[in-house]
Design a protein around this motif. Structure first.
Motif, PDB file in Angstrom:
ATOM      1  N   TYR A  71      26.997  65.520  30.837  1.00  0.00           N
ATOM      2  CA  TYR A  71      26.710  64.089  30.771  1.00  0.00           C
ATOM      3  C   TYR A  71      27.646  63.399  31.742  1.00  0.00           C
ATOM      4  CZ  TYR A  71      23.976  65.206  26.703  1.00  0.00           C
ATOM      5  OH  TYR A  71      23.023  65.751  25.875  1.00  0.00           O
ATOM      6  N   ILE A  72      27.063  62.805  32.779  1.00  0.00           N
ATOM      7  CA  ILE A  72      27.833  62.091  33.788  1.00  0.00           C
ATOM      8  C   ILE A  72      27.835  60.622  33.401  1.00  0.00           C
ATOM      9  CG2 ILE A  72      28.052  61.544  36.241  1.00  0.00           C
ATOM     10  CD1 ILE A  72      28.230  64.561  35.496  1.00  0.00           C
ATOM     11  N   GLU A  73      29.023  60.034  33.337  1.00  0.00           N
ATOM     12  CA  GLU A  73      29.164  58.633  32.960  1.00  0.00           C
ATOM     13  C   GLU A  73      29.884  57.872  34.058  1.00  0.00           C
ATOM     14  OE1 GLU A  73      30.748  58.120  28.977  1.00  0.00           O
ATOM     15  OE2 GLU A  73      29.944  60.086  28.410  1.00  0.00           O
ATOM     16  N   GLY A  74      29.465  56.627  34.270  1.00  0.00           N
ATOM     17  CA  GLY A  74      30.099  55.799  35.282  1.00  0.00           C
ATOM     18  C   GLY A  74      29.660  54.359  35.142  1.00  0.00           C
ATOM     19  N   SER A  75      30.000  53.555  36.152  1.00  0.00           N
ATOM     20  CA  SER A  75      29.618  52.142  36.132  1.00  0.00           C
ATOM     21  C   SER A  75      29.265  51.680  37.536  1.00  0.00           C
ATOM     22  CB  SER A  75      30.744  51.288  35.550  1.00  0.00           C
ATOM     23  OG  SER A  75      31.904  51.394  36.333  1.00  0.00           O
ATOM     24  N   VAL A  76      28.499  50.567  37.573  1.00  0.00           N
ATOM     25  CA  VAL A  76      28.045  49.979  38.838  1.00  0.00           C
ATOM     26  C   VAL A  76      28.403  48.495  38.811  1.00  0.00           C
ATOM     27  CG1 VAL A  76      26.049  49.482  40.305  1.00  0.00           C
ATOM     28  CG2 VAL A  76      26.164  51.650  39.049  1.00  0.00           C
ATOM     29  N   TYR A  77      28.921  48.007  39.912  1.00  0.00           N
ATOM     30  CA  TYR A  77      29.361  46.610  39.962  1.00  0.00           C
ATOM     31  C   TYR A  77      28.903  45.912  41.234  1.00  0.00           C
ATOM     32  CZ  TYR A  77      33.001  48.312  43.114  1.00  0.00           C
ATOM     33  OH  TYR A  77      33.660  48.888  44.168  1.00  0.00           O
ATOM     34  N   CYS A  78      28.986  44.590  41.195  1.00  0.00           N
ATOM     35  CA  CYS A  78      28.777  43.759  42.375  1.00  0.00           C
ATOM     36  C   CYS A  78      30.157  43.308  42.834  1.00  0.00           C
ATOM     37  CB  CYS A  78      27.908  42.547  42.034  1.00  0.00           C
ATOM     38  SG  CYS A  78      27.662  41.435  43.446  1.00  0.00           S
ATOM     39  N   ASP A  79      30.512  43.655  44.065  1.00  0.00           N
ATOM     40  CA  ASP A  79      31.791  43.256  44.650  1.00  0.00           C
ATOM     41  C   ASP A  79      31.621  41.825  45.147  1.00  0.00           C
ATOM     42  OD1 ASP A  79      34.126  42.878  46.062  1.00  0.00           O
ATOM     43  OD2 ASP A  79      33.977  44.750  47.196  1.00  0.00           O
ATOM     44  N   THR A  80      31.924  40.880  44.277  1.00  0.00           N
ATOM     45  CA  THR A  80      31.662  39.467  44.544  1.00  0.00           C
ATOM     46  C   THR A  80      32.539  38.880  45.641  1.00  0.00           C
ATOM     47  OG1 THR A  80      33.153  38.894  42.746  1.00  0.00           O
ATOM     48  CG2 THR A  80      30.800  39.021  42.216  1.00  0.00           C
ATOM     49  N   CYS A  81      33.649  39.529  45.944  1.00  0.00           N
ATOM     50  CA  CYS A  81      34.543  39.047  47.001  1.00  0.00           C
ATOM     51  C   CYS A  81      34.498  39.910  48.267  1.00  0.00           C
ATOM     52  CB  CYS A  81      35.978  38.980  46.478  1.00  0.00           C
ATOM     53  SG  CYS A  81      36.262  37.641  45.298  1.00  0.00           S
ATOM     54  N   ARG A  82      33.744  41.000  48.204  1.00  0.00           N
ATOM     55  CA  ARG A  82      33.614  41.918  49.338  1.00  0.00           C
ATOM     56  C   ARG A  82      34.968  42.531  49.728  1.00  0.00           C
ATOM     57  NH1 ARG A  82      28.656  41.636  52.038  1.00  0.00           N
ATOM     58  NH2 ARG A  82      29.663  42.474  53.882  1.00  0.00           N
ATOM     59  N   PHE A  83      35.786  42.854  48.735  1.00  0.00           N
ATOM     60  CA  PHE A  83      37.097  43.442  48.976  1.00  0.00           C
ATOM     61  C   PHE A  83      37.030  44.961  49.138  1.00  0.00           C
ATOM     62  CE2 PHE A  83      39.768  39.960  46.635  1.00  0.00           C
ATOM     63  CZ  PHE A  83      39.473  39.077  47.644  1.00  0.00           C
ATOM     64  N   GLY A  84      35.988  45.594  48.608  1.00  0.00           N
ATOM     65  CA  GLY A  84      35.901  47.048  48.680  1.00  0.00           C
ATOM     66  C   GLY A  84      36.493  47.746  47.470  1.00  0.00           C
ATOM     67  N   PHE A  85      36.841  46.967  46.449  1.00  0.00           N
ATOM     68  CA  PHE A  85      37.370  47.522  45.207  1.00  0.00           C
ATOM     69  C   PHE A  85      37.127  46.511  44.081  1.00  0.00           C
ATOM     70  CE2 PHE A  85      40.798  45.478  47.567  1.00  0.00           C
ATOM     71  CZ  PHE A  85      41.335  44.591  46.646  1.00  0.00           C
ATOM     72  N   GLU A  86      37.318  46.966  42.854  1.00  0.00           N
ATOM     73  CA  GLU A  86      37.101  46.114  41.696  1.00  0.00           C
ATOM     74  C   GLU A  86      38.244  45.119  41.538  1.00  0.00           C
ATOM     75  OE1 GLU A  86      35.305  48.653  38.271  1.00  0.00           O
ATOM     76  OE2 GLU A  86      36.349  50.005  39.663  1.00  0.00           O
TER      77      GLU A  86
END
Length: 164
Positions: free
Chosen positions: A29-44
C-alpha cells in the motif's frame, strides 16, 4: 554440536517463514499526498493547499527493457491524501508515484522537481511492512498568491512563519 544447530534452525524458520509467506501474496500500500504550490517555491509551506480529487498512478519500469507498466492508480481524498494498492513484488524494477491530473483550475502544471516520487515495491531488501510512503508531490499555481513575497522573506530570514 548438533544440539546448538537445532535451536538456530528453529529460530531461522520462525523468523523467515512468516516473511516469505507475506511476500507471496500480500499487497503493498503506497501512501502519499498531492498539493498545490500556491507560492511556486518548489516545496511545501504554510500557504500550501492540499488537493482533493487529484489523480496519481504508480508506474514500474523493467531495469533492462525500461518498458513502463502502470501497476496502480488513485484519486486523492480530503487533505490531498491517496492510497494505492499494488500486488506483486516488483523486485529490481524502478517504480515511481507520478502526478496525472489536478482538478484545480490555475494549478494544473506539475512541478518538475516534485512531480514524481520513488517507491520501493520489494521485500527482498528486508522490509516487512505492507505500508510504504511516497514523498509529497505538487502542482504549481499559475500565479503566486498575494503574500508569498513576505512569506519568502520570512523563510530566507529564518523568521517565525507563524506570524503570517
Amino acid at each position: 554440536m548438533a544440539k546448538s544447530f537445532v535451536p538456530l534452525t528453529v529460530v531461522l524458520c520462525v523468523s523467515i517463514l512468516p516473511l516469505a509467506a507475506m511476500a507471496v501474496g500480500t499487497p503493498f500500500y503506497i501512501e502519499g499526498s498531492v498539493y498545490c504550490d500556491t507560492c511556486r517555491f518548489g516545496f511545501e509551506t504554510i500557504a500550501t493547499r492540499y488537493i482533493s480529487g487529484a489523480k496519481v498512478r504508480i508506474v514500474c519500469k523493467d531495469r533492462v527493457t525500461l518498458k513502463p507498466e502502470v501497476v496502480g492508480k488513485a484519486v486523492t481524498g480530503p487533505k490531498g491524501k491517496y492510497r494505492v494498492r499494488v500486488t506483486g513484488d516488483r523486485q529490481d524494477q524502478q517504480c515511481l508515484a507520478e502526478l496525472v491530473h489536478s482538478p484545480i483550475p490555475g494549478c494544473r502544471v506539475a512541478d518538475p522537481g516534485r512531480s514524481t516520487a520513488t517507491v520501493i515495491l520489494t521485500r527482498s531488501n528486508g522490509a516487512a511492512s505492507t505500508r510504504h510512503f511516497a514523498n509529497a508531490m505538487g502542482f504549481l499555481r499559475d500565479r503566486p498568491l498575494r503574500g508569498c513575497a513576505a512569506l519568502r522573506k520570512l523563510y530566507l530570514d529564518d523568521g517565525d512563519v507563524r506570524a503570517i
